[in-house]
Design an enzyme around this catalytic site. Structure first.
Site, PDB file in Angstrom:
ATOM      1  N   ARG A   1       6.815 -27.495  21.902  1.00  0.00           N
ATOM      2  CA  ARG A   1       7.161 -26.922  20.606  1.00  0.00           C
ATOM      3  C   ARG A   1       6.208 -25.823  20.179  1.00  0.00           C
ATOM      4  O   ARG A   1       6.635 -24.782  19.692  1.00  0.00           O
ATOM      5  CB  ARG A   1       7.212 -28.047  19.549  1.00  0.00           C
ATOM      6  CG  ARG A   1       7.478 -27.586  18.126  1.00  0.00           C
ATOM      7  CD  ARG A   1       8.568 -26.536  18.011  1.00  0.00           C
ATOM      8  NE  ARG A   1       9.794 -26.887  18.726  1.00  0.00           N
ATOM      9  CZ  ARG A   1      10.680 -26.007  19.151  1.00  0.00           C
ATOM     10  NH1 ARG A   1      10.485 -24.709  18.962  1.00  0.00           N
ATOM     11  NH2 ARG A   1      11.761 -26.397  19.783  1.00  0.00           N
TER      12      ARG A   1
ATOM     13  N   LYS B   1       3.042  -7.455   5.114  1.00  0.00           N
ATOM     14  CA  LYS B   1       3.926  -8.578   4.784  1.00  0.00           C
ATOM     15  C   LYS B   1       4.215  -9.386   6.052  1.00  0.00           C
ATOM     16  O   LYS B   1       5.332  -9.405   6.572  1.00  0.00           O
ATOM     17  CB  LYS B   1       5.216  -8.070   4.145  1.00  0.00           C
ATOM     18  CG  LYS B   1       4.978  -7.382   2.801  1.00  0.00           C
ATOM     19  CD  LYS B   1       6.254  -6.816   2.228  1.00  0.00           C
ATOM     20  CE  LYS B   1       5.989  -6.103   0.897  1.00  0.00           C
ATOM     21  NZ  LYS B   1       7.209  -5.495   0.323  1.00  0.00           N
TER      22      LYS B   1
ATOM     23  N   LYS C   1      -2.642   2.466  -4.567  1.00  0.00           N
ATOM     24  CA  LYS C   1      -1.325   2.180  -5.117  1.00  0.00           C
ATOM     25  C   LYS C   1      -1.331   2.302  -6.642  1.00  0.00           C
ATOM     26  O   LYS C   1      -2.353   2.610  -7.252  1.00  0.00           O
ATOM     27  CB  LYS C   1      -0.875   0.786  -4.656  1.00  0.00           C
ATOM     28  CG  LYS C   1      -0.932   0.614  -3.136  1.00  0.00           C
ATOM     29  CD  LYS C   1      -0.359  -0.692  -2.665  1.00  0.00           C
ATOM     30  CE  LYS C   1       1.136  -0.628  -2.642  1.00  0.00           C
ATOM     31  NZ  LYS C   1       1.749  -1.827  -2.011  1.00  0.00           N
TER      32      LYS C   1
ATOM     33  N   GLU D   1       0.008   6.216  -2.915  1.00  0.00           N
ATOM     34  CA  GLU D   1       1.398   5.887  -3.232  1.00  0.00           C
ATOM     35  C   GLU D   1       1.810   6.637  -4.495  1.00  0.00           C
ATOM     36  O   GLU D   1       1.099   6.597  -5.507  1.00  0.00           O
ATOM     37  CB  GLU D   1       1.536   4.384  -3.455  1.00  0.00           C
ATOM     38  CG  GLU D   1       2.935   3.942  -3.870  1.00  0.00           C
ATOM     39  CD  GLU D   1       2.975   2.470  -4.243  1.00  0.00           C
ATOM     40  OE1 GLU D   1       3.423   1.675  -3.405  1.00  0.00           O
ATOM     41  OE2 GLU D   1       2.546   2.126  -5.364  1.00  0.00           O
TER      42      GLU D   1
ATOM     43  N   ASP E   1       7.270   6.120  -2.802  1.00  0.00           N
ATOM     44  CA  ASP E   1       7.761   4.784  -3.110  1.00  0.00           C
ATOM     45  C   ASP E   1       9.111   4.827  -3.822  1.00  0.00           C
ATOM     46  O   ASP E   1       9.230   5.366  -4.928  1.00  0.00           O
ATOM     47  CB  ASP E   1       6.738   4.046  -3.984  1.00  0.00           C
ATOM     48  CG  ASP E   1       7.147   2.620  -4.270  1.00  0.00           C
ATOM     49  OD1 ASP E   1       7.671   1.957  -3.356  1.00  0.00           O
ATOM     50  OD2 ASP E   1       6.943   2.165  -5.407  1.00  0.00           O
TER      51      ASP E   1
END
Length: 276
Positions: free
Chosen positions: A98, A133, A165, A194, A215
């Site tokens: 597994r 992410k 950002k 950004e 963005d």
């Protein structure tokens, strides 16, 4: 992209500890000297990835397990294809099954989705980037899988490039001030900003950053940004990227398109291990 062996060993050690715990109480039902032959079969078409993690899993359980591969990372595999053959201790094969398949199916799923995105923009000149992410604990592994699928890596983490950002800009006061602080604090690192409007794009261009992230720009705004930029710096489109719209975004002339989908919206490859 090269993945350090130490990283693979640590990832596998953690996964085995999580799955096996103090011992595999079910496999102890099998005689200790029992020997088996097994094979791993793909149930669908895919891009293979995770060979080293698969091998390391069984290596940590029993160095004498032998694995013969019929494909390698980055190869196209087809439904019902026999990917590899294994032979060795039945106990070890059952204990590692597994964990080994988890690595192989997750990384193959990542590589396969990356290939779909890469194919979607073929011929446009745009390159698809991953993001941060990723599945916790599998950052480097998934970014390796992305490269096996034909896409490219954005920064690895918060340490190897500066991405200013919206919230950074709000906290510091302006794009100009944020970029100046970045140049002072980490002059050796590339700086990306950004932006959400054309006005902010022009501010970022005035700050002479290495890359600008556009963005959630519409197609028309992307085209306008490319024209204003006029190859002054690299442009990266991000936000709302799907397989349905990515080619039209690439055709605007941006250099990069980043999407978290290729590492977070994955479907694990359907694999099975069969004993002979």
């Amino acid at each position: 992209m090269q993945v350090p062996q130490s990283y693979i060993e640590e990832s596998v050690h953690t996964a085995l500890k999580e799955d096996v715990g103090h011992e595999d109480v079910t496999s102890k039902l099998i005689p200790e000297d029992d020997f088996s032959i097994a094979s791993v079969i793909a149930r669908e078409d895919a891009i293979l990835c995770g060979v080293d993690w698969f091998e390391e899993t069984f290596s940590q359980l029993d160095h004498e397990i032998f694995i013969e591969w019929n494909a390698d990372d980055g190869d196209v595999i087809t439904a019902n294809q026999q990917i590899c053959n294994l032979s060795g201790s039945t106990r070890a094969l059952l204990t590692g099954e597994r964990t080994a398949l988890n690595f192989l199916q997750t990384l193959s799923g990542t590589a396969s989705l990356a290939r779909q995105y890469a194919d979607a923009v073929a011929g446009t000149g745009a390159r698809i980037l991953d993001t941060r992410k990723t599945i916790p604990g599998l950052r480097l592994a998934q970014k390796y899988a992305v490269s096996c699928g034909g896409c490219f890596n954005h920064r690895m983490g918060l340490y190897d490039a500066i991405l200013i950002k919206e919230n950074h800009i709000l906290s510091i006061g302006s794009i100009k001030d944020a970029v100046e602080a970045a140049r002072i604090n980490s002059p050796e690192l590339p700086v990306e900003v950004e932006v959400e409007t054309i006005n902010e794009l022009e501010q970022a261009l005035s700050a002479k950053v290495e890359r600008i992230l556009l963005d959630n720009f519409s197609i028309e705004m992307l085209k306008q940004a490319v024209k204003i930029n006029n190859k002054q710096t690299e442009l990266e489109a991000s936000g709302g990227i799907t397989l349905d719209n990515i080619r039209s975004i690439a055709e605007t002339g941006v250099d990069f398109i980043s999407t978290g989908a290729i590492t977070k919206d994955i479907k694990a490859l359907d694999l099975s291990m069969r004993f002979s």
